[in-house]
Scaffold this active site. Structure first.
Site, PDB file in Angstrom:
ATOM      1  N   GLU B  43       0.871  -1.180   0.000  1.00 50.82           N
ATOM      2  CA  GLU B  43       0.000   0.000   0.000  1.00 50.82           C
ATOM      3  C   GLU B  43       0.904   1.224   0.000  1.00 50.82           C
ATOM      4  O   GLU B  43       1.783   1.348   0.864  1.00 50.82           O
ATOM      5  CB  GLU B  43      -0.924   0.030   1.222  1.00 50.82           C
ATOM      6  CG  GLU B  43      -1.882   1.227   1.178  1.00 50.82           C
ATOM      7  CD  GLU B  43      -2.793   1.337   2.408  1.00 50.82           C
ATOM      8  OE1 GLU B  43      -2.603   0.575   3.369  1.00 50.82           O
ATOM      9  OE2 GLU B  43      -3.688   2.211   2.394  1.00 50.82           O
ATOM     10  N   ASP B 117      -3.144  11.575  -2.017  1.00 50.95           N
ATOM     11  CA  ASP B 117      -3.092  13.035  -2.116  1.00 50.95           C
ATOM     12  C   ASP B 117      -3.531  13.469  -3.518  1.00 50.95           C
ATOM     13  O   ASP B 117      -2.945  13.032  -4.507  1.00 50.95           O
ATOM     14  CB  ASP B 117      -1.647  13.484  -1.847  1.00 50.95           C
ATOM     15  CG  ASP B 117      -1.530  14.992  -1.673  1.00 50.95           C
ATOM     16  OD1 ASP B 117      -2.334  15.725  -2.282  1.00 50.95           O
ATOM     17  OD2 ASP B 117      -0.634  15.422  -0.934  1.00 50.95           O
ATOM     18  N   LYS B 121      -3.309  21.016  -8.057  1.00 60.48           N
ATOM     19  CA  LYS B 121      -2.810  21.917  -9.107  1.00 60.48           C
ATOM     20  C   LYS B 121      -2.323  21.127 -10.322  1.00 60.48           C
ATOM     21  O   LYS B 121      -1.621  20.128 -10.184  1.00 60.48           O
ATOM     22  CB  LYS B 121      -1.666  22.773  -8.569  1.00 60.48           C
ATOM     23  CG  LYS B 121      -2.142  23.803  -7.561  1.00 60.48           C
ATOM     24  CD  LYS B 121      -1.001  24.641  -7.023  1.00 60.48           C
ATOM     25  CE  LYS B 121      -1.549  25.627  -5.992  1.00 60.48           C
ATOM     26  NZ  LYS B 121      -0.498  26.199  -5.150  1.00 60.48           N
ATOM     27  N   THR B 191     -10.551   2.378   5.278  1.00 54.96           N
ATOM     28  CA  THR B 191      -9.484   3.123   5.937  1.00 54.96           C
ATOM     29  C   THR B 191     -10.133   4.012   7.000  1.00 54.96           C
ATOM     30  O   THR B 191     -11.354   4.181   7.031  1.00 54.96           O
ATOM     31  CB  THR B 191      -8.723   4.007   4.935  1.00 54.96           C
ATOM     32  OG1 THR B 191      -9.564   5.106   4.568  1.00 54.96           O
ATOM     33  CG2 THR B 191      -8.333   3.231   3.682  1.00 54.96           C
ATOM     34  N   TYR B 193     -10.006   7.189   7.166  1.00 47.15           N
ATOM     35  CA  TYR B 193     -10.603   8.308   6.447  1.00 47.15           C
ATOM     36  C   TYR B 193     -11.929   7.910   5.803  1.00 47.15           C
ATOM     37  O   TYR B 193     -12.914   8.645   5.847  1.00 47.15           O
ATOM     38  CB  TYR B 193      -9.602   8.767   5.380  1.00 47.15           C
ATOM     39  CG  TYR B 193     -10.033   9.968   4.601  1.00 47.15           C
ATOM     40  CD1 TYR B 193      -9.778  11.252   5.075  1.00 47.15           C
ATOM     41  CD2 TYR B 193     -10.691   9.824   3.385  1.00 47.15           C
ATOM     42  CE1 TYR B 193     -10.171  12.362   4.351  1.00 47.15           C
ATOM     43  CE2 TYR B 193     -11.085  10.927   2.658  1.00 47.15           C
ATOM     44  CZ  TYR B 193     -10.824  12.193   3.142  1.00 47.15           C
ATOM     45  OH  TYR B 193     -11.220  13.282   2.421  1.00 47.15           O
TER      46      TYR B 193
END
Lengths: 214, 214
Positions: B43, B117, B121, B191, B193
């Site tokens: 992972e 992540d 941008k 997870t 999150y």
């Protein structure tokens, strides 16, 4: 698209030489209709026909069949077709639910779906032209290395389509959420709807679904 | 995830038996680290480690490596790991940009990416773990029939990932925009999150990317 009932449209369609009126009788015989063995590409739900008519003009060595359920829009496609003298483009008024009644195995080389009806209600999901039910139909008559090219501005329909394609064991390529700003834009032919919609700055989503590599 | 600097975390990590401190030296030798020839699943960006630790507990015959860039969250994973007595789970503090320095060809059987992540941008797009640049790295050490399983709640990152996977010539399967309400939810390990985010009713997107069928 808002559909109006245009008086006389059915009669007009009935008299046109480039509308095939008995498509079930042509199953397995489309190459005879065109009088050659060129590849056959179809558009299901062609609307007013700008897309497929442009393709037919650009590619005289490919045969095109535009399929539309509603006579009022098919009428507009026929009017447009009258400006074109080629004989590689036929139209059908037909409901795609029964599409396996009109094409035999390996008879079609490519399928275009442009801005298809999203059928937003869950209980109508099987009617969406990119549902697993429809992919199973295409599987019956699309050549093994053929593909389905699908464009839409409808995000929910596009998401559904991505899921259904992979669920059906088909593969994806050339996926883009913003066709007009992607590397795939070259050679893109816009539909009437696409011109209007994208001129407002809204993105067009596009995918290609296939079973075996070309 | 908000990252705090936890005093002493680097020292704590340095002393832990299940943290590999010289991963470049293990390239091509991971089976020796585990002492067996079981498959290796990794992972990248494991965060606090709940996902990979649960997998390791469930699957003692698979070897797991959790990779995390930040020592403050790696610390939490190590704390969690102390409740587990198995030896099929190692951790690394490592920046995935250089991941090909630590795995040899065909050394890894599966890659998990969870809530990576998004690097929102455009100019940072190459840093996204599902970019074509990263897929090219995975291609170097993932077994031919291995796959990358990716979950996220970030719609833009998911769209980007779908595009990049097909652009890279990889294939997609099990695509869903709402994992928890899909047929793929069975066996899904959440997870930290994911638990928090999905409890608010927000959808989790998931895809599996592969090059050759298993």
């Amino acid at each position: 698209m808002r559909l109006r009932n245009i008086p006389g449209s059915r009669e007009y369609i009935a008299q046109n030489d480039y509308v095939v009126h008995d498509p079930e009788q042509k199953k397995g015989k489309w190459h005879e209709v065109f009088g050659n063995n060129n590849p056959i590409h179809i558009e299901i739900g062609m609307g007013k026909g700008q897309f497929i008519t442009s393709l037919a003009m650009q590619n005289p060595n490919i045969n095109y069949i535009g399929i539309e359920k509603y006579s009022s829009v098919l009428l507009r496609a026929i009017e447009k077709r009258e400006e074109y003298e080629g004989d590689n483009l036929y139209f059908l008024r037909f409901d795609a639910e029964s599409i396996t009644d009109i094409f035999a195995p390996s008879e079609v080389d490519r399928i275009y779906l442009n801005f298809s009806d999203p059928w937003p209600k869950d209980r109508h999901s099987k009617r969406r032209l990119t549902s697993s039910e429809f992919l199973a139909r295409y599987d019956q008559f699309l050549v093994k290395d053929g593909y389905v090219a699908f464009k839409t501005d409808n995000r929910d329909l596009f998401d559904f389509s991505l899921e259904q394609v992979t669920l059906s064991g088909w593969q994806l390529r050339d996926v883009t959420f913003d066709l007009h700003h992607s590397e795939y834009v070259e050679g893109n032919i816009m539909t009437e709807y696409e011109e209007r919609f994208s001129s407002m700055g809204n993105p067009i989503h596009r995918l290609v679904a296939f079973r075996e590599k070309e």
